[in-house]
Design a protein around this motif. Structure first.
Motif, PDB file in Angstrom:
ATOM      1  N   GLY A  95      10.832  14.939  15.277  1.00  0.00           N
ATOM      2  CA  GLY A  95      10.439  16.160  15.966  1.00  0.00           C
ATOM      3  C   GLY A  95      11.109  17.402  15.427  1.00  0.00           C
ATOM      4  O   GLY A  95      11.195  18.417  16.119  1.00  0.00           O
ATOM      5  N   PHE A  98      10.114  21.092  16.300  1.00  0.00           N
ATOM      6  CA  PHE A  98       9.335  21.133  17.536  1.00  0.00           C
ATOM      7  C   PHE A  98      10.107  21.860  18.631  1.00  0.00           C
ATOM      8  O   PHE A  98      11.305  21.661  18.784  1.00  0.00           O
ATOM      9  CB  PHE A  98       9.012  19.717  18.022  1.00  0.00           C
ATOM     10  N   PRO A 100      10.499  22.158  22.641  1.00  0.00           N
ATOM     11  CA  PRO A 100      10.153  21.291  23.774  1.00  0.00           C
ATOM     12  C   PRO A 100       9.228  21.939  24.799  1.00  0.00           C
ATOM     13  O   PRO A 100       8.506  21.231  25.515  1.00  0.00           O
ATOM     14  CB  PRO A 100      11.513  20.947  24.396  1.00  0.00           C
ATOM     15  N   GLY A 104       1.979  20.150  22.120  1.00  0.00           N
ATOM     16  CA  GLY A 104       1.891  19.475  20.835  1.00  0.00           C
ATOM     17  C   GLY A 104       1.025  20.242  19.857  1.00  0.00           C
ATOM     18  O   GLY A 104       1.347  20.335  18.664  1.00  0.00           O
ATOM     19  N   ASN A 107       2.998  23.229  18.608  1.00  0.00           N
ATOM     20  CA  ASN A 107       4.040  22.766  17.696  1.00  0.00           C
ATOM     21  C   ASN A 107       3.456  22.304  16.373  1.00  0.00           C
ATOM     22  O   ASN A 107       4.088  22.455  15.319  1.00  0.00           O
ATOM     23  CB  ASN A 107       4.839  21.639  18.346  1.00  0.00           C
ATOM     24  N   VAL A 143       5.927  19.278  24.603  1.00  0.00           N
ATOM     25  CA  VAL A 143       6.559  18.204  23.831  1.00  0.00           C
ATOM     26  C   VAL A 143       7.718  17.576  24.600  1.00  0.00           C
ATOM     27  O   VAL A 143       8.060  16.422  24.344  1.00  0.00           O
ATOM     28  CB  VAL A 143       7.017  18.746  22.456  1.00  0.00           C
ATOM     29  N   TYR A 146       7.035  14.186  25.847  1.00  0.00           N
ATOM     30  CA  TYR A 146       6.668  13.165  24.868  1.00  0.00           C
ATOM     31  C   TYR A 146       7.746  12.097  24.763  1.00  0.00           C
ATOM     32  O   TYR A 146       8.947  12.389  24.869  1.00  0.00           O
ATOM     33  CB  TYR A 146       6.478  13.788  23.481  1.00  0.00           C
ATOM     34  N   SER A 148       9.683   9.353  22.203  1.00  0.00           N
ATOM     35  CA  SER A 148      10.069   9.476  20.794  1.00  0.00           C
ATOM     36  C   SER A 148       8.938   9.000  19.877  1.00  0.00           C
ATOM     37  O   SER A 148       8.705   9.570  18.806  1.00  0.00           O
ATOM     38  CB  SER A 148      11.351   8.671  20.523  1.00  0.00           C
ATOM     39  N   GLN A 151       6.352  11.787  19.567  1.00  0.00           N
ATOM     40  CA  GLN A 151       6.833  12.835  18.673  1.00  0.00           C
ATOM     41  C   GLN A 151       6.683  12.427  17.215  1.00  0.00           C
ATOM     42  O   GLN A 151       6.276  13.221  16.366  1.00  0.00           O
ATOM     43  CB  GLN A 151       8.298  13.148  18.977  1.00  0.00           C
TER      44      GLN A 151
END
Length: 407
Positions: A95, A98, A100, A104, A107, A143, A146, A148, A151
């Motif tokens: 990530g 990215f 948070p 998505g 990002n 995100v 999400y 892991s 991501q």
């Protein structure tokens, strides 16, 4: 085209004893030193040619991630030079880049821009990014919600929606489910066939051996060894087992292959043979026939436990099958110097035609990583040929019972 040249690269960080030490060093009217210099990498040199795939291996703290960050320009070397040609895509941290609180989709646009793509190009390929990531409606969720694995799916999709000249991956693909890992490696193989240069950090032996032409072993910040993936991982495994002043040495077999032998020496392999169904030592075994691996062990010092194990590998060094007396609940205990034991493992050779090798391990506990007496790669090299079975393909002989009827 994509190539990488790393020449005499070193990286050092300053370590201060307290938060005031840095301030004092900056503000003192005369030059003073309040820090210690920690060298993370020292004098590392190697080249990766266009279209080549190279794996980087090493224990945690060996300097692998720092090296990749310098290659991608995230940080700069203290000394030495790094030169690259071609467009680069990298996944250094899960990530990475990215935010948070952004979705998505948002990002994906930002991460794509960091990789050098235009907003129009990213938006034009957003359907492809969504399709490959397979995270559904979550693409429009923040995100921060999400997992892991999600991501990783999105990050890999963004990094690879266009084939880069150079692709660098640092352990990111170890996160997530097996399905997406297979899907990702299929894309990596496709890129490689199209000429992408690959640089991959992974502890997954099978991944490195399946994809890479060669591997590099980093240890304590230095380039310790270069060679084939099989040779490097054999040496790496020996280093992992090198606990109590055990020695690691390289020898050359009669076939010209590099053989790694390590261990502290309390016990050693005195002899080893692979016998066919007639009990005759042989280097050629028929598919599906019964074979016996016979190992003579000499004990040189008093030991509380002795575990003997073996690993059958294919010609690329990938593990096919392995077990040991610990898992078989047959470990020997309370041995004395001068004892000699003969072990026999009998099994059907249900392997496909090809060349194979056997590694031998003498240790205590369930694996050689704890207490390694001797680890010997390429202890036996043998051929499996099909002399009595119907023709088949693959690495395993799985004889089916066949039936067909009209209904």
């Amino acid at each position: 085209m994509g190539s990488i040249s790393v020449q005499k690269v070193s990286k050092a960080y300053k370590q201060y004893p307290s938060r005031f030490g840095r301030l004092l060093e900056w503000l003192a009217p005369v030059p003073i030193t309040r820090h210690k210099t920690k060298w993370v990498l020292q004098d590392v040199s190697f080249d990766v040619k266009q279209g080549e795939a190279v794996g980087i291996v090493g224990i945690n703290g060996a300097g692998k991630s720092t090296l990749l960050k310098m290659i991608t320009g995230t940080t700069q070397p203290t000394s030495g030079t790094i030169e690259m040609t071609g467009r680069l895509a990298a996944m250094l941290e899960l990530g990475m880049g990215f935010h948070p609180d952004f979705t998505g989709r948002q990002n994906a646009v930002m991460a794509g821009q960091l990789l050098g793509h235009s907003i129009d190009e990213i938006n034009a390929n957003m359907n492809e990014i969504e399709s490959f990531a397979e995270i559904g409606d979550a693409i429009d969720q923040p995100v921060r919600v999400y997992s892991s694995g999600m991501q990783m799916r999105l990050a890999f999709s963004v990094a690879t929606f266009r084939r880069p000249d150079i692709l660098i991956i640092d352990e990111a693909l170890s996160v997530g489910d097996a399905y997406f890992q297979h899907k990702s490696f299929d894309r990596i193989r496709t890129f490689r066939e199209a000429g992408t240069t690959l640089l991959i950090v992974s502890h997954d032996k099978s991944s490195i051996q399946a994809i890479c032409d060669r591997a590099i072993l980093l240890n304590a910040g230095r380039l310790m060894k270069e060679g084939s993936p099989e040779e490097i991982f054999d040496f790496y495994n020996a280093l992992l087992a090198d606990k109590e002043a055990a020695s690691v040495r390289l020898t050359t077999t009669s076939e010209g292959k590099a053989q790694t032998v390590s261990g502290s020496g309390e016990a050693s392999v005195a002899g080893i043979r692979l016998k066919d169904a007639k009990g005759i030592a042989s280097e050629v075994v028929d598919v599906g026939s019964v074979a016996t691996l016979e190992i003579d062990v000499a004990v040189h010092a008093d030991i509380d436990e002795l575990v003997v194990g073996y690993m059958i590998k294919d010609r690329l060094g990938q593990p096919i099958f392995g077990t040991n007396t610990h898992h078989l609940e047959r470990s020997a205990t309370t041995l004395r110097a001068g004892d000699r034991i003969r072990y026999q493992f009998t099994f059907p050779m249900n392997l496909g035609e090809g060349s194979y090798s056997i590694a031998i391990a003498l240790h205590a506990g369930q694996s050689h990583v704890g207490k390694n007496y001797e680890w010997r790669d390429l202890a036996v090299v043998f051929q499996v040929v099909n002399m009595s079975r119907k023709k088949f393909v693959g690495c395993a002989w799985l004889e089916p019972e066949f039936n067909a009827e009209r209904y």
